[in-house]
Write a protein that holds these residues in place. Structure first.
Motif, PDB file in Angstrom:
ATOM      1  N   ILE A  81      -6.399   4.334  -6.184  1.00  0.00           N
ATOM      2  CA  ILE A  81      -6.034   2.916  -5.630  1.00  0.00           C
ATOM      3  C   ILE A  81      -6.298   2.009  -6.004  1.00  0.00           C
ATOM      4  CG2 ILE A  81      -5.441   1.051  -3.600  1.00  0.00           C
ATOM      5  CD1 ILE A  81      -3.854   3.603  -3.360  1.00  0.00           C
ATOM      6  N   ALA A 109       1.802   1.734  -3.694  1.00  0.00           N
ATOM      7  CA  ALA A 109       0.870   2.411  -4.229  1.00  0.00           C
ATOM      8  C   ALA A 109       0.260   3.934  -4.114  1.00  0.00           C
ATOM      9  CB  ALA A 109      -0.430   1.884  -3.543  1.00  0.00           C
ATOM     10  N   ILE A 116       1.167  -1.000   0.175  1.00  0.00           N
ATOM     11  CA  ILE A 116      -0.261  -0.181  -0.310  1.00  0.00           C
ATOM     12  C   ILE A 116       1.519   1.183   0.110  1.00  0.00           C
ATOM     13  CG2 ILE A 116      -0.693   1.180   1.260  1.00  0.00           C
ATOM     14  CD1 ILE A 116      -2.831  -1.426   2.353  1.00  0.00           C
ATOM     15  N   GLY A 165      -0.565   7.428  -5.785  1.00  0.00           N
ATOM     16  CA  GLY A 165      -1.635   7.111  -5.656  1.00  0.00           C
ATOM     17  C   GLY A 165      -3.241   7.242  -5.637  1.00  0.00           C
TER      18      GLY A 165
END
Ligand code: ADP
Ligand code: MG
Length: 653
Positions: A168, A160, A157, A165
């Protein structure tokens, strides 16, 4: 109303077709997603969710239908622009985390920023801040296998979010996690949604899907329900589609900082090489041997060339040799007589001339006796051979006329026959039973000429040698010093003419010079070098094939890593550059090892008294050869890696 961020119209995806049965996975999916939305796509396993996500994330292209991103038709984007979208607009979170196994948490998180060209300091700081925010501050240096599933998912995460991001894309992010870690990840996604990130969550779990503001259900590749159907889109302040489109228009063409990428590529290459060091070492043998033989070959060649040059300098380069030979096979060998010598001496081109008669004779002093070369020469000896007397004196013209039994000895004769270091002047030697008195000693020449035996000689007047030792008046050969060392061949021609005249036109004599001898030696040297060069070339070829082999294996083993890099925004040329730099780095390691090996071999040869001279250009040249080998043989595997299909690479085993 604002432009939707994502707009799908009648998207279909068909797999197979040519060699396998056709499977229609998506059957006309139409869907709009606006900035600020938190969407869950729910469906049973096999319903086509992942396929849809790959298309949404520009990892895959639909078979038919249209996809507009921020109003731009994705079908019209080239691979660099798609990479830009993956890098700057999307952030992927996968069920299987998809971290690069050889990199630390920090390095994994930094990767998208490397492809975006973010400066190193900013990159490090941002990755550390993200990891800290996700509760992984103490795990930045850990590699994926040293982290729990929940931690790995948080790293992914963070990755990302690295470039922002904005959108997502999370495909079953909690699928592989225990309920506690899963809840943590869901809370994170909630939080990101509330901060304005678009979240597209894919799950088979209705409970998980219920966390989203909007739930879309998919079954057999078709949308069967959409909780937002018919409602006006919620538009949250912050990211606007126009904004992203504008940046796409500029950003896709701008180049990232290649330096950061190169450094990362080399670090990654080094890590992988180190992990497989045994395999790498074996395969690099070819390059090592190739480079080592090139360097050693050139060093030996250079060494012997310098030795020859030293010999030339020691004996002079204006020297000609004249001797008799058979004009034809049936005739007796010609003779160069003392009259010939006297005639040649009259030529203006000839500065000095010296007849030589000599041979190995037993020499005795007291109880010691040993064979030495004894030569009858004239008073030109010290000048013509550039060989001075260091003790006593050389014999005189009077000694020569009278055939005096006097000798000038080399230093090794003194050392071996008399006492080493003693004063030989005045001592008597029995040369072939004739007593000769030592009147002088020559300078040591062996060291400078490279010929250790040159100091094992005795020089006596020509007449004494002819009458007392060898019983022949004709010289064995004649040494001539040309007056002008720049005109040796003109001198040679003059001597040739005169000798022909004196020998009734017969070429029953031979005239050579040092330059010719050295050239002949250089020719042998060249053919030796050529052979060693061929060995080196073959080794380099084998080494190159080895590099290609390693690289092909690496590409196959790391196909998934390539997929991950592409998903985080690597362009094709980034992948190409990465694997090419790996190949070059491999060959550079081989090259350096080869050079070290060559220096070691050179040291050994020096110990064995073989002349070697290492030249920096030769070493650099061999190294360059290795690097070129890496580029040439690494190109094909690197291109293969760059051309992989992102989805296929990601889902490979
Ligand atoms: P989900 O993620 O919803 O479980 P997927 O999108 O992964 O479903 O797959 C949907 C269907 O497409 C499955 O039946 C699967 O067998 C098929 N499929 C997926 N990828 C391929 C492929 N590369 N070739 C052929 N069939 C595929
Ligand atoms: Mg799936």
């Amino acid at each position: 109303m604002s432009v939707p961020l994502i707009e799908l119209n009648g998207i279909c995806k068909v797999y197979g077709g040519i060699d396998s049965p056709e499977v229609q996975v998506l059957r006309g999916v139409s869907l709009s997603i606006h900035p600020g939305e938190f969407v869950a796509i729910v469906g049973t396993s096999g319903s086509g969710k992942s396929t849809l996500m790959n298309i949404l994330g520009c990892l895959d292209r639909p078979s038919s239908g249209s996809y507009h991103f921020a109003g731009k038709n994705v079908a019209e984007l080239d691979s660099d622009e798609l990479a830009w979208l993956r890098r700057e607009a999307f952030g992927f979170v996968f069920q299987g985390y998809h971290l690069i196994p050889s990199g630390s948490a920090q390095e994994n998180v930094e990767m998208p920023a490397i492809y975006a060209g973010t400066a190193a300091a900013e990159r490090h700081a941002r990755a550390a801040a993200l990891l800290d925010r996700l509760g992984l501050a103490s795990r930045t240096g850990n590699r994926p296998h040293q982290l729990s599933g929940g931690q790995q998912q948080r790293v992914s995460i963070a990755r990302a979010l690295m470039n922002g991001g904005h959108i997502i894309l999370a495909d079953e992010p909690t699928g592989a996690l225990d309920s506690h870690s899963g809840a943590e990840v869901m809370n994170l996604l909630d939080e990101l949604a509330s901060q304005g990130h678009v979240i597209i969550l894919i799950t088979h779990d209705r409970e998980v899907a219920a966390r989203a503001a909007r739930v879309i259900e998919i079954r057999d590749g078709q949308i069967v329900s959409d909780s937002a159907a018919g409602q006006p889109p919620v538009v949250i302040q912050g990211l606007q589609a126009d904004d992203l489109r504008q940046r796409l228009n500029q950003g896709a063409v701008e180049r990232g900082a290649w330096k950061g990428e190169l450094v990362e590529a080399l670090q990654a290459a080094w890590r992988v090489m180190w992990i497989n060091r045994f395999r790498t070492a074996l395969t690099l043998l070819g390059i090592v041997i190739g480079v080592a033989s090139v360097v050693v070959m050139l060093a030996v060649g250079e060494g012997s060339k310098r030795q020859v040059m030293a010999q030339m300098a020691a004996f002079g380069s204006n020297i000609l040799y004249l001797s008799g030979r058979h004009a034809t096979l049936r005739e007796p060998g010609g003779i160069v007589s003392l009259d010939d010598v006297a005639a040649v001496a009259q030529l203006p081109q000839v500065e000095r001339i010296m007849p030589v008669i000599g041979g190995e004779l037993m020499v005795r002093h007291g109880n010691n006796n040993q064979q030495f070369y004894v030569g009858g020469n004239n008073i030109q000896f010290p000048h013509i051979l550039n060989w001075p007397v260091v003790a006593g004196s050389f014999f005189t013209e009077a000694d020569e006329r009278s055939g005096a039994a006097v000798a000038v000895i080399g230093q090794k004769v003194r050392d071996k026959l008399l006492a080493p270091g003693s004063d030989p002047i005045g001592q008597y030697l029995l040369i072939g039973n004739v007593p000769f008195q030592v009147i002088g000693m020559l300078a040591a020449k062996g060291a400078s000429s490279g010929d250790q035996d040159s100091d094992e000689r005795i020089v006596v007047p020509y007449t004494a040698a002819a009458i007392r030792l060898f019983g022949s008046h004709d010289p064995e050969y004649v040494i001539i010093a040309a007056a002008d060392s720049a005109r040796v061949s003109a001198t040679e021609a003059a001597i040739e003419r005169l000798m022909r005249q004196r020998h009734q036109g017969k070429a029953d004599f031979e005239l050579t010079n040092d330059a010719a001898l050295i050239q002949a030696e250089a020719r042998t040297q060249n053919s030796l070098s050529l052979m060693l060069g061929a060995i080196a070339a073959i080794s380099l070829l084998v080494g190159g094939i080895g590099v290609m082999n390693i690289m092909l294996m690496t590409v196959r083993e790391r196909t998934r890593e390539i997929g991950i890099r592409m998903a985080t925004g690597a362009r094709q040329r980034d992948i190409l550059r990465q694997f090419l730099s790996e190949a070059v780095m491999l060959s550079m390691v081989g090259g350096v090892t080869g050079i070290v090996l060559a220096l070691a071999i050179g040291g050994g040869l020096l110990l064995a008294d073989i002349a070697v001279a290492f030249a920096l250009p030769a070493i650099l040249g061999a190294f360059a050869c290795a690097v070129v080998t890496g580029v040439v043989f690494g190109f094909m595997p690197a291109r293969k890696a760059a051309r992989l299909d992102p989805v296929k690479a990601l889902t490979s085993e």
